[in-house]
Design an enzyme around this catalytic site. Structure first.
Site, PDB file in Angstrom:
ATOM      1  N   PRO A  11       0.792  -1.224   0.000  1.00 29.58           N
ATOM      2  CA  PRO A  11       0.000   0.000   0.000  1.00 29.58           C
ATOM      3  C   PRO A  11       0.831   1.285   0.000  1.00 29.58           C
ATOM      4  CG  PRO A  11      -0.120  -1.105   2.135  1.00 29.58           C
ATOM      5  CD  PRO A  11       0.535  -2.062   1.181  1.00 29.58           C
ATOM      6  N   ASN A  12       0.300   2.249  -0.725  1.00 26.75           N
ATOM      7  CA  ASN A  12       0.852   3.615  -0.824  1.00 26.75           C
ATOM      8  C   ASN A  12       2.112   3.716  -1.680  1.00 26.75           C
ATOM      9  OD1 ASN A  12      -1.137   4.885   0.918  1.00 26.75           O
ATOM     10  ND2 ASN A  12      -0.181   3.730   2.572  1.00 26.75           N
ATOM     11  N   ARG A  19       5.144  11.048  -2.532  1.00 23.03           N
ATOM     12  CA  ARG A  19       4.954  10.703  -1.118  1.00 23.03           C
ATOM     13  C   ARG A  19       6.261  10.908  -0.342  1.00 23.03           C
ATOM     14  NH1 ARG A  19       4.772   4.510   1.141  1.00 23.03           N
ATOM     15  NH2 ARG A  19       4.285   5.035   3.292  1.00 23.03           N
ATOM     16  N   TYR A  24      11.450   8.762   0.828  1.00 23.29           N
ATOM     17  CA  TYR A  24      11.329   7.682  -0.158  1.00 23.29           C
ATOM     18  C   TYR A  24      11.983   7.993  -1.497  1.00 23.29           C
ATOM     19  CZ  TYR A  24       8.055   5.688   3.178  1.00 23.29           C
ATOM     20  OH  TYR A  24       7.500   5.150   4.322  1.00 23.29           O
ATOM     21  N   ASN A  75       8.032  -5.688  -1.446  1.00 18.86           N
ATOM     22  CA  ASN A  75       8.057  -4.572  -0.517  1.00 18.86           C
ATOM     23  C   ASN A  75       6.637  -4.500   0.039  1.00 18.86           C
ATOM     24  OD1 ASN A  75       8.007  -2.234   0.926  1.00 18.86           O
ATOM     25  ND2 ASN A  75       9.061  -0.985  -0.608  1.00 18.86           N
ATOM     26  N   ALA A  78       3.435  -0.921   4.559  1.00 20.18           N
ATOM     27  CA  ALA A  78       2.920  -0.942   5.939  1.00 20.18           C
ATOM     28  C   ALA A  78       2.485  -2.337   6.375  1.00 20.18           C
ATOM     29  CB  ALA A  78       1.757   0.036   6.061  1.00 20.18           C
ATOM     30  N   GLU A  99      12.819  -9.580   0.738  1.00 15.40           N
ATOM     31  CA  GLU A  99      12.039  -8.454   1.272  1.00 15.40           C
ATOM     32  C   GLU A  99      12.831  -7.167   1.054  1.00 15.40           C
ATOM     33  OE1 GLU A  99      11.253  -8.840   5.449  1.00 15.40           O
ATOM     34  OE2 GLU A  99      10.277  -6.878   5.601  1.00 15.40           O
ATOM     35  N   HIS A 101      12.842  -2.816   1.457  1.00 16.91           N
ATOM     36  CA  HIS A 101      12.283  -1.535   1.899  1.00 16.91           C
ATOM     37  C   HIS A 101      13.179  -0.434   1.367  1.00 16.91           C
ATOM     38  CE1 HIS A 101       9.540  -3.531   4.644  1.00 16.91           C
ATOM     39  NE2 HIS A 101      10.554  -4.322   4.940  1.00 16.91           N
ATOM     40  N   ARG A 108      13.775   4.091  11.902  1.00 18.80           N
ATOM     41  CA  ARG A 108      12.543   4.872  11.916  1.00 18.80           C
ATOM     42  C   ARG A 108      11.740   4.589  13.201  1.00 18.80           C
ATOM     43  NH1 ARG A 108       9.704   4.692   6.251  1.00 18.80           N
ATOM     44  NH2 ARG A 108       8.567   6.380   7.289  1.00 18.80           N
TER      45      ARG A 108
END
Ligand code: DQA
Length: 145
Positions: A11-12, A19, A24, A75, A78, A99, A101, A108
Site C-alpha cells: 500500500p501507498n 509521497r 522515499y 516490498n 505498511a 524483502e 524496503h 525509523r
C-alpha cells in the site's frame, strides 16, 4: 527458460515520487518498474511487477505465484508490520522471498522495526532506496541458479 520473479509492492507505494520524497526519494513506482525490467533483462529473469493497496489481493497474488513464479520480491510497505496473512501466504507457497524496503526501517519509528515478512524471507534489503530492488533481483538470480 528464464526464471520468473513476482515483484509485489504494498500500500501507498503507488504514490512514490510525491509521497514524502525526503524519505522515499523522487523515483516513481514506474521508474522502479523500469529499473527492475532492465535488471531482470540483464540477469535473464522474467518479472511480473504489481502493486496493491489491498492485503487480500496481495495474499491472492502470493498464492497464485505457486504456479506462476520461481521467487518473490516483496516490498510489503505498511503490511510488513501488521500482516500475519501475508506472512502465512509466503510460508505456504514456500518460494524464495526477498524483502525490500526503500528506507532503513530500523532507523525509523519503533512500530516499523518488526516485519512479519522477514521470518519467511531468504534475506532483507533496506535503506538503499530504489537500488534495493536491483540488489534483491541480483540476490534472487544467484539463489535460483
Ligand atoms: C516501506 C517502509 C514501511 O514502514 C512503510 O510503511 C512503507 C514503505 C519502505 O519501502 O521503506 O510504506 O516499506
Amino acid at each position: 527458460m528464464a526464471k520468473r520473479v513476482l515483484v509485489l509492492n504494498g500500500p501507498n507505494l503507488n504514490l512514490l515520487g510525491t509521497r514524502e520524497p525526503e524519505k522515499y526519494g523522487s523515483d516513481t513506482l514506474d521508474d522502479i518498474e523500469a529499473l527492475c525490467r532492465d535488471t531482470a533483462n540483464a540477469l535473464d529473469l522474467s518479472i511480473d511487477f504489481r502493486q496493491s493497496n489491498h492485503e487480500g489481493e496481495l495474499v491472492t497474488w502470493i498464492q497464485d505465484a505457486l504456479n506462476t513464479a520461481d521467487a518473490i520480491l516483496i516490498n510489503p510497505a505498511a503490511y510488513s508490520h501488521t500482516s500475519v496473512a501475508i506472512h502465512d501466504a509466503l510460508r505456504a507457497v514456500a518460494l524464495p522471498v526477498a524483502e525490500v524496503h526503500l528506507t532503513n526501517i530500523h532507523q525509523r519509528e519503533p512500530f516499523r522495526h518488526h516485519s512479519f515478512v522477514s521470518a519467511v524471507a531468504v534475506g532483507v534489503i533496506c535503506g538503499f532506496g530504489a537500488s534495493g530492488y536491483r540488489l534483491a533481483l541480483q540476490a534472487l538470480a544467484e539463489k535460483l541458479q
